[in-house]
Design an enzyme around this catalytic site. Sequence first.
Site, PDB file in Angstrom:
ATOM      1  N   LEU A 108       0.755  -1.098   0.085  1.00 43.12           N
ATOM      2  CA  LEU A 108       0.163   0.024   0.035  1.00 43.12           C
ATOM      3  C   LEU A 108       0.863   1.231   0.150  1.00 43.12           C
ATOM      4  O   LEU A 108       1.872   1.332   0.721  1.00 43.12           O
ATOM      5  CB  LEU A 108      -0.865  -0.034   1.168  1.00 43.12           C
ATOM      6  CG  LEU A 108      -2.337  -0.804   1.101  1.00 43.12           C
ATOM      7  CD1 LEU A 108      -2.859  -0.610   2.677  1.00 43.12           C
ATOM      8  CD2 LEU A 108      -3.268  -0.097   0.262  1.00 43.12           C
ATOM      9  N   ASP A 109       0.588   2.232  -0.985  1.00 41.03           N
ATOM     10  CA  ASP A 109       1.483   3.460  -0.736  1.00 41.03           C
ATOM     11  C   ASP A 109       1.597   4.147   0.425  1.00 41.03           C
ATOM     12  O   ASP A 109       0.734   3.837   1.332  1.00 41.03           O
ATOM     13  CB  ASP A 109       0.945   4.492  -1.766  1.00 41.03           C
ATOM     14  CG  ASP A 109       0.739   4.011  -3.452  1.00 41.03           C
ATOM     15  OD1 ASP A 109       1.630   3.039  -3.400  1.00 41.03           O
ATOM     16  OD2 ASP A 109       0.050   4.331  -3.992  1.00 41.03           O
ATOM     17  N   LYS A 110       2.561   4.975   0.742  1.00 37.40           N
ATOM     18  CA  LYS A 110       2.876   5.316   1.751  1.00 37.40           C
ATOM     19  C   LYS A 110       1.773   6.554   2.421  1.00 37.40           C
ATOM     20  O   LYS A 110       1.149   6.506   3.543  1.00 37.40           O
ATOM     21  CB  LYS A 110       4.118   6.222   1.767  1.00 37.40           C
ATOM     22  CG  LYS A 110       4.587   6.934   3.224  1.00 37.40           C
ATOM     23  CD  LYS A 110       5.991   7.542   3.057  1.00 37.40           C
ATOM     24  CE  LYS A 110       6.566   8.054   4.485  1.00 37.40           C
ATOM     25  NZ  LYS A 110       7.864   8.591   4.487  1.00 37.40           N
TER      26      LYS A 110
END
Length: 304
Positions: A108-110
């Site tokens: 999952l993106d930051k």
Amino acid sequence: MDKNSEIRLNKFISDSGFCSRREADKLIEKNRVKINGVIPELGTKVQPGDLVLVDGNRINASAKDKLDRIYIAYNKPIGITCTTERHIHGNIIDAIGHKKRIFPIGRLDKPSEGLIFLTSDGDIVNKILRAENAHDKEYLVTVDKPLSERFVERMQRGVPILDTITKPCIVKVDSRFVFRIILTQGLNRQIRRMCEYLGYEVLKLKRTRIMKVGLDHLKPGQWRNLTSTELAEINQAVSHSSKTAVGTEPAKAERKPAQSEVRKKSTFAKNSHQPAKKIFINKNSKNTTTPTANVKTTLKLKRK
């Protein structure tokens, strides 16, 4: 030597619970792996009795019953990075602080939050990440302006990003600025790129479900072990996985256009060299809508 007793090096490492196959390949490429004191190549097979070391640490063969495996669901907060690299500040491994070595399944993106699986079972990582399994992943998305019917229709039909067209998906509007989307693929920053293409900016993105596993009552930063029922469902879902995982296929040649695309291009090329047709307008006619539109079309063709 019995060929059936041999196992590919990346699988041997991932089965041990050290990391995923993809990460194992990276370790091999960086010459951080040795078999019996020799630096191996990608694709090398391990035989019974071989001594495998990663950074000087011995890698033991996996237990056949896999009773030592860890499978957890984690509600990743915003700001945590899905990496096993411990030197990166805010990495997901330090954030969870598990006693056993684990690694995330996917990412999952930051700036995103929500559900992500972590495990010590490299084999199941490989299976879940395979695109052809088409596992549902549901997200709750907040954007910067009111949603339109066109936006929903285009998102569902597919959007051109990263030199491909996204697969058809399900989009449900929750409120004026919020929608839910169910994907069966996981391109890099896919939802953000899709929204950006259609002129929207994602303000908040949260993954709420993977297959049949939801966040339930997990608060951001909390995790729990997957239940035996959830594991059984996941294993059943990935039981027919093929051998090739996402990101491990050999580089493909440039995609050839489909016949329909060739025909469209040919037709356009022919039409682009044809002189624009003259349109005669009856000044006495009361209906001027159609001729006006045709005049604009003619002007555009002449400019080309």
